[in-house]
Design an enzyme around this catalytic site. Structure first.
Site, PDB file in Angstrom:
ATOM      1  N   ARG A  33      -0.436  56.586  22.450  1.00 19.83           N
ATOM      2  CA  ARG A  33      -0.777  55.485  23.345  1.00 19.83           C
ATOM      3  C   ARG A  33      -0.995  54.247  22.474  1.00 19.83           C
ATOM      4  O   ARG A  33      -1.221  54.353  21.266  1.00 19.83           O
ATOM      5  CB  ARG A  33      -2.061  55.791  24.119  1.00 19.83           C
ATOM      6  CG  ARG A  33      -1.862  56.819  25.214  1.00 19.83           C
ATOM      7  CD  ARG A  33      -3.175  57.186  25.875  1.00 19.83           C
ATOM      8  NE  ARG A  33      -3.736  56.104  26.677  1.00 19.83           N
ATOM      9  CZ  ARG A  33      -4.911  56.183  27.300  1.00 19.83           C
ATOM     10  NH1 ARG A  33      -5.661  57.273  27.182  1.00 19.83           N
ATOM     11  NH2 ARG A  33      -5.345  55.181  28.030  1.00 19.83           N
ATOM     12  N   HIS A  34      -0.973  53.093  23.103  1.00 22.32           N
ATOM     13  CA  HIS A  34      -1.313  51.845  22.418  1.00 22.32           C
ATOM     14  C   HIS A  34      -2.775  51.909  21.949  1.00 22.32           C
ATOM     15  O   HIS A  34      -3.562  52.725  22.438  1.00 22.32           O
ATOM     16  CB  HIS A  34      -1.152  50.686  23.402  1.00 22.32           C
ATOM     17  CG  HIS A  34      -1.859  50.964  24.699  1.00 22.32           C
ATOM     18  ND1 HIS A  34      -3.200  50.767  24.858  1.00 22.32           N
ATOM     19  CD2 HIS A  34      -1.400  51.510  25.863  1.00 22.32           C
ATOM     20  CE1 HIS A  34      -3.547  51.152  26.073  1.00 22.32           C
ATOM     21  NE2 HIS A  34      -2.488  51.619  26.715  1.00 22.32           N
ATOM     22  N   ASN A  57      -8.769  48.323  28.805  1.00 22.72           N
ATOM     23  CA  ASN A  57      -9.327  49.673  28.565  1.00 22.72           C
ATOM     24  C   ASN A  57     -10.829  49.556  28.342  1.00 22.72           C
ATOM     25  O   ASN A  57     -11.624  50.353  28.841  1.00 22.72           O
ATOM     26  CB  ASN A  57      -8.767  50.324  27.289  1.00 22.72           C
ATOM     27  CG  ASN A  57      -7.329  50.763  27.402  1.00 22.72           C
ATOM     28  OD1 ASN A  57      -6.563  50.617  26.455  1.00 22.72           O
ATOM     29  ND2 ASN A  57      -6.949  51.306  28.544  1.00 22.72           N
ATOM     30  N   ARG A  88       0.382  45.482  24.753  1.00 23.11           N
ATOM     31  CA  ARG A  88      -0.459  46.406  23.986  1.00 23.11           C
ATOM     32  C   ARG A  88       0.346  47.440  23.196  1.00 23.11           C
ATOM     33  O   ARG A  88      -0.089  47.887  22.133  1.00 23.11           O
ATOM     34  CB  ARG A  88      -1.509  47.068  24.902  1.00 23.11           C
ATOM     35  CG  ARG A  88      -0.989  47.771  26.148  1.00 23.11           C
ATOM     36  CD  ARG A  88      -2.164  48.002  27.106  1.00 23.11           C
ATOM     37  NE  ARG A  88      -1.887  48.816  28.287  1.00 23.11           N
ATOM     38  CZ  ARG A  88      -1.374  48.372  29.431  1.00 23.11           C
ATOM     39  NH1 ARG A  88      -1.008  47.097  29.525  1.00 23.11           N
ATOM     40  NH2 ARG A  88      -1.215  49.191  30.461  1.00 23.11           N
ATOM     41  N   GLU A 122       3.678  51.388  31.792  1.00 19.81           N
ATOM     42  CA  GLU A 122       2.691  52.278  32.419  1.00 19.81           C
ATOM     43  C   GLU A 122       2.939  52.405  33.928  1.00 19.81           C
ATOM     44  O   GLU A 122       3.573  51.519  34.539  1.00 19.81           O
ATOM     45  CB  GLU A 122       1.271  51.738  32.141  1.00 19.81           C
ATOM     46  CG  GLU A 122       0.109  52.568  32.687  1.00 19.81           C
ATOM     47  CD  GLU A 122       0.127  54.055  32.285  1.00 19.81           C
ATOM     48  OE1 GLU A 122       1.181  54.718  32.428  1.00 19.81           O
ATOM     49  OE2 GLU A 122      -0.920  54.565  31.859  1.00 19.81           O
ATOM     50  N   TYR A 130       3.091  59.568  40.153  1.00 20.27           N
ATOM     51  CA  TYR A 130       3.539  60.301  38.959  1.00 20.27           C
ATOM     52  C   TYR A 130       4.958  60.818  39.158  1.00 20.27           C
ATOM     53  O   TYR A 130       5.755  60.848  38.220  1.00 20.27           O
ATOM     54  CB  TYR A 130       2.583  61.459  38.637  1.00 20.27           C
ATOM     55  CG  TYR A 130       1.510  61.042  37.663  1.00 20.27           C
ATOM     56  CD1 TYR A 130       1.697  61.181  36.293  1.00 20.27           C
ATOM     57  CD2 TYR A 130       0.323  60.466  38.110  1.00 20.27           C
ATOM     58  CE1 TYR A 130       0.729  60.778  35.396  1.00 20.27           C
ATOM     59  CE2 TYR A 130      -0.651  60.062  37.216  1.00 20.27           C
ATOM     60  CZ  TYR A 130      -0.437  60.221  35.852  1.00 20.27           C
ATOM     61  OH  TYR A 130      -1.382  59.808  34.955  1.00 20.27           O
ATOM     62  N   HIS A 189       2.089  54.725  27.137  1.00 22.00           N
ATOM     63  CA  HIS A 189       0.857  54.680  27.937  1.00 22.00           C
ATOM     64  C   HIS A 189       0.489  56.086  28.431  1.00 22.00           C
ATOM     65  O   HIS A 189       1.319  56.988  28.415  1.00 22.00           O
ATOM     66  CB  HIS A 189       1.082  53.765  29.145  1.00 22.00           C
ATOM     67  CG  HIS A 189       1.554  52.410  28.754  1.00 22.00           C
ATOM     68  ND1 HIS A 189       0.699  51.356  28.564  1.00 22.00           N
ATOM     69  CD2 HIS A 189       2.807  51.934  28.474  1.00 22.00           C
ATOM     70  CE1 HIS A 189       1.397  50.283  28.202  1.00 22.00           C
ATOM     71  NE2 HIS A 189       2.679  50.615  28.144  1.00 22.00           N
ATOM     72  N   ALA A 216       0.019  57.631  31.463  1.00 22.99           N
ATOM     73  CA  ALA A 216       0.802  58.365  32.474  1.00 22.99           C
ATOM     74  C   ALA A 216       2.200  58.679  31.953  1.00 22.99           C
ATOM     75  O   ALA A 216       2.730  59.779  32.171  1.00 22.99           O
ATOM     76  CB  ALA A 216       0.878  57.547  33.764  1.00 22.99           C
TER      77      ALA A 216
END
Ligand code: F6P
Length: 401
Positions: free
Chosen positions: A219-220, A226, A268, A288, A328, A354, A356
């Site tokens: 992830r970033h 966040n 990000r 994302e 999703y 990201h 998800a």
């Protein structure tokens, strides 16, 4: 996943050590990840559980009447279980050598009697190095050769292949629809295929290979949103997130050489990859999950503003689609070309994306069904190394704080 009315049975065909079980497992892995119900019925496992492991090569001699009769019985019992399981929307893979036309016609007849469509998937491999590697990597680890010296096991397995080779009748139009793969996707031939699932599967199988490589995911670094629990958006990194980008930039090059690097198009991920010494490509498909009207809110705000939406998501996180956004399932569908490209690549890959999106990729490589994907653990500031192998995929995590 487009639902198809007729159950599908894929009947594997090929000599031992041609990668049939690997292809069968990948097909099931892919279809399950797409949200479809798919299962392998492996006749070898039925043989081992009914007759015991360790049958010698002579057992597979087509001239050995008792062996042929016993093999027929286990083939029947695996097929009976398959027929009891298939129904519309499901795909079953009948994993056995099925080298003779008569055996294949029997499979077809039995499947058609329950309304299932049969397509043969033949794997041909003429490259002695690939066959040798397959024997060493998979067959020597098989329960059939537990406790047997390596050279003896290899000789016995070659004897088994020779017996099947005498009975081999390659698939052709007389058998019906088929996919034939030669030399690990170098040549692919299809006959009389129709429908969405088969179209996807042709793309999948033509991209498969067993060359060792790793896929690095992260992830970033922590973003400004966040830090305050807001979802979505396009916020920059926090100082803590910048420190992660720095740590990643110095650590990852000690682990991997000249990978392809992909990020999403959001600030990000691009900033997180910026300290890596390799060029990167920003891909929209890696953005994302789109939270639609909920973008920019915290989970607590969503719950108080739209309690019904919050509850619906909790009840079915896979299928729930944010108003004006994505589910999703939508994310998985858009990741399909990424999966095929990652399967095809022989170089290592680094994907900076990201939560998800990475859940979707990890679910595929670790063989999980679509429904598991929204719940996988993908923490911030952790590099995930996926290494696919003949049996599955190693998942190793490196926290880098
Ligand atoms: O919170 C970070 C984030 O990447 C959000 O932008 C995204 O909506 C969320 O994670 C996805 O996780 P979940 O599906 O568990 O809400």
């Amino acid at each position: 996943m487009i639902h198809e009315d007729q159950p599908l049975v894929l009947c594997m065909v090929g000599l031992p050590a041609r990668g049939k079980s690997y292809i069968a497992r990948k097909i099931v892995q892919y279809l399950s990840w797409c949200g479809s119900d798919a299962r392998v019925f492996n006749v070898g496992s039925y043989r081992r559980s009914t007759l015991g492991a360790g049958q010698p090569a002579e057992f597979f001699d087509p001239g050995n009447a008792a062996g042929a009769e016993a093999r027929g019985r286990v083939a029947e019992s695996a097929l009976a279980d398959l027929l009891a399981w298939v129904k519309p929307g499901r795909t079953a893979v009948y994993d056995a050598t099925n080298v003779g036309r008569k055996r294949r016609a029997w499979v077809r007849e039995r499947c058609e009697a329950v309304g299932a469509r049969v397509v043969y998937v033949e794997s041909v491999c003429n490259d002695p190095d690939v066959i040798e590697a397959n024997i060493r990597q998979t067959k020597l680890r098989s329960p059939d050769y537990e406790g047997v010296a390596e050279s003896k096991a290899i000789d016995d397995f070659r004897g088994r292949i020779a017996h099947y080779a005498r009975a081999m009748e390659p698939v052709d139009e007389r058998d019906g629809p088929y996919i034939r793969l030669t030399d690990v996707g170098r040549r692919i031939e299809t006959y009389d295929l129709t429908g969405w699932t088969l179209g996807r599967l042709v793309f999948l199988v033509m991209n498969l290979h067993i060359a060792p490589r790793s896929i690095w995911l992260t992830r970033h670094g922590e973003s400004a949103w966040n830090a305050v629990g807001r979802i979505g958006g396009d916020a920059p990194l926090t100082p803590r997130g910048e420190a992660y980008a720095e740590a990643l930039g110095s650590w990852l090059p000690t682990q991997v050489d000249a990978p392809d690097v992909w990020t999403s198009t959001l600030k990000r991920t691009v900033a997180t990859a910026a300290r890596l010494p390799w060029p990167s490509r920003a891909l929209r498909v890696l953005d994302e999950i789109d939270a639609g009207r909920c973008d920019g809110l915290t989970y607590a705000q969503i719950e108080s503003r739209w309690p019904d939406e919050f509850a619906s998501r909790k009840a079915d996180k896979l299928r729930y689609r944010y108003p004006l956004g994505e589910s999703y399932e939508d994310v998985i569908a858009r990741l399909d070309p990424v999966i095929l490209e990652l399967e095809r690549m022989r170089r290592p890959a680094v994907v900076v994306a990201h939560q998800a999106v990475l859940r979707g990729l990890i679910a595929y490589f670790t063989g999980r069904p679509a429904a598991d994907s929204p719940h996988l653990d993908v923490p911030l500031h952790t590099v995930i190394r996926l290494t696919p192998n003949a049996y599955g995929c190693d998942d190793t995590r490196f926290p880098l704080e």
